[in-house]
Design an enzyme around this catalytic site. Sequence first.
Site, mmCIF file in Angstrom:
data_model
loop_
_atom_site.group_PDB
_atom_site.id
_atom_site.type_symbol
_atom_site.label_atom_id
_atom_site.label_comp_id
_atom_site.label_asym_id
_atom_site.label_seq_id
_atom_site.Cartn_x
_atom_site.Cartn_y
_atom_site.Cartn_z
ATOM 1 N N GLU A 156 0.827 -1.212 0.000
ATOM 2 C CA GLU A 156 0.000 0.000 0.000
ATOM 3 C C GLU A 156 0.856 1.254 0.000
ATOM 4 O O GLU A 156 1.975 1.253 0.516
ATOM 5 C CB GLU A 156 -0.890 0.009 1.252
ATOM 6 N N CYS A 174 6.987 -7.300 6.452
ATOM 7 C CA CYS A 174 8.117 -6.757 7.214
ATOM 8 C C CYS A 174 8.611 -7.847 8.151
ATOM 9 O O CYS A 174 7.810 -8.612 8.703
ATOM 10 C CB CYS A 174 7.682 -5.535 8.020
ATOM 11 N N CYS A 211 3.504 8.376 1.310
ATOM 12 C CA CYS A 211 4.087 7.399 2.229
ATOM 13 C C CYS A 211 4.206 6.089 1.448
ATOM 14 O O CYS A 211 3.202 5.546 0.989
ATOM 15 C CB CYS A 211 3.131 7.266 3.419
ATOM 16 N N CYS A 247 7.527 -5.855 15.157
ATOM 17 C CA CYS A 247 7.063 -4.962 16.230
ATOM 18 C C CYS A 247 5.611 -5.336 16.556
ATOM 19 O O CYS A 247 4.765 -5.364 15.656
ATOM 20 C CB CYS A 247 7.178 -3.505 15.800
ATOM 21 N N CYS A 267 2.404 -3.256 15.390
ATOM 22 C CA CYS A 267 2.295 -2.849 13.984
ATOM 23 C C CYS A 267 1.659 -3.962 13.169
ATOM 24 O O CYS A 267 2.084 -5.121 13.244
ATOM 25 C CB CYS A 267 3.687 -2.511 13.450
ATOM 26 N N CYS A 297 -0.701 5.048 10.275
ATOM 27 C CA CYS A 297 0.482 4.285 10.672
ATOM 28 C C CYS A 297 0.115 2.908 11.184
ATOM 29 O O CYS A 297 -0.764 2.761 12.016
ATOM 30 C CB CYS A 297 1.194 4.988 11.813
HETATM 31 N N1 SAH Z 1 10.051 0.020 9.520
HETATM 32 C C1 SAH Z 1 10.091 1.453 9.596
HETATM 33 C C2 SAH Z 1 8.920 2.119 8.886
HETATM 34 C C3 SAH Z 1 7.618 1.621 9.372
HETATM 35 S S1 SAH Z 1 6.207 2.491 9.773
HETATM 36 C C4 SAH Z 1 10.109 1.880 11.033
HETATM 37 O O1 SAH Z 1 9.804 1.080 11.900
HETATM 38 O O2 SAH Z 1 10.465 3.012 11.305
HETATM 39 C C5 SAH Z 1 6.463 4.067 10.292
HETATM 40 C C6 SAH Z 1 6.164 4.339 11.759
HETATM 41 O O3 SAH Z 1 4.853 3.921 12.174
HETATM 42 C C7 SAH Z 1 7.142 3.631 12.680
HETATM 43 O O4 SAH Z 1 7.596 4.539 13.652
HETATM 44 C C8 SAH Z 1 6.279 2.578 13.310
HETATM 45 O O5 SAH Z 1 6.791 2.136 14.540
HETATM 46 C C9 SAH Z 1 4.961 3.309 13.446
HETATM 47 N N2 SAH Z 1 3.817 2.422 13.693
HETATM 48 C C10 SAH Z 1 3.670 1.145 13.313
HETATM 49 N N3 SAH Z 1 2.500 0.647 13.756
HETATM 50 C C11 SAH Z 1 1.874 1.644 14.419
HETATM 51 C C12 SAH Z 1 0.622 1.751 15.091
HETATM 52 N N4 SAH Z 1 -0.206 0.710 15.147
HETATM 53 N N5 SAH Z 1 0.317 2.931 15.649
HETATM 54 C C13 SAH Z 1 1.162 3.976 15.582
HETATM 55 N N6 SAH Z 1 2.357 3.944 14.969
HETATM 56 C C14 SAH Z 1 2.716 2.787 14.389
#
Ligand code: SAH
Length: 377
Positions: free
Chosen positions: A116, A136, A129, A140, A143, A367
């Site tokens: 996406e 991935c 974005c 985490c 996420c 996010c």
């Molecule tokens: N892998 C990269 C880019 C991913 S997403 C990274 O981790 O930085 C970009 C941001 O969104 C990251 O800071 C990630 O931790 C955050 N993110 C992921 N899931 C989320 C959620 N459910 N709520 C808020 N932020 C989230």
Amino acid sequence: MTALPIIDSSASQANPPARRRAAMPPRHLADLDPAERRAAVADLGEREFRAGQLSTHYFGRLVRDPAAMTDLPAATRARLAESMLPSLLTPVRELTCDDGATRKTLWRLHDGSLVESVLMGYPDRVTVCVSSQAGCGMACPFCATGQAGLTRNLSTAEIVDQVVSFAAIAASGAIPGSPARLSHVVFMGMGEPLANYPRVINAVRRLTDPAPDGLGLSQRHITVSTVGLVPAIRRLTAEGLSVTLALSLHAPDDELRDELVPVNQRWKVAEVLDTAWAYAEQTGRRVSIEYAMIRDVNDQPWRADLLGELLSGRLAHVNLIPLNPTPGSRWDASPKPVEREFVRRLRAAGVPTTVRDTRGREIDGACGQLAASGVGQ
Ligand code: SAH
């Protein structure tokens, strides 16, 4: 208490591939630098200047459909299109909200993988974005993308084509109240960009090379967001680019960060921050510290104070992201008064702090929601 995922020594795959290792897509113009494009065109028995014509169409005029490149003789066009402009992204679903100022596209790749991209129009800029991987491997737990594991890296052109397709939409005037020129790119979609390092760097070069070799965006308007792969951040520091680095910290202490960002089991808070400060010093660019506010997990006043101590006096600002709860998650966003107190303490420590807007929530474009699970399949 759940067991923490184990990180392998390369730290590129905390999760195993979600399914059989999928194939990379065919070569595309945007995978190549200008010299490689000329060589590729010559290999097809065509005159080298055709490479410049193709680049002008694709990067300069944002034309992705070979049928619209009518200044190329038909036979030449067919030959060049087949080998230099294969269709990489097929839109499966397009959603808009905020009166058209936020748009999400779900793409199917040539091997069936789904990724996406999200466009956000503001009065002064248009930001896209992008995804850098299908799935991935960083695992985490808060996420959505992290839950499914890694399918594969995207190619350089698969990344670039997400931007070019949205740049064409912006240029058509379809984003009300925003400039017609797409200006900002954030690598905050699906995937860990620094785990797909060479292709992401190539994509940054394509996006920032002056037109018609590339899209001509400013390096400073590109943000690469990472969980904190220390060797890759060091490599980026040596690259001589001035892109903005965003570090997904989410906790100021190793005990909690080991859980929220499992790669922390390998590279600890102190080490990743030191590496980020070296990047800031080399580039003169402020590092963006990303911090998802998770109710009763990482939002305590003492963690705000500890974060303030770690960041005070550094070239950094904090971007708090209200947690966007993923389906079935045990976690929720912090209440607003808790968030306000967190902001107050950080600012009192002299750390510039903002709270990210939550654009695209109603279309699951915010996010961590870019899971693509089941949608449109
Ligand atoms: N892998 C990269 C880019 C991913 S997403 C990274 O981790 O930085 C970009 C941001 O969104 C990251 O800071 C990630 O931790 C955050 N993110 C992921 N899931 C989320 C959620 N459910 N709520 C808020 N932020 C989230």
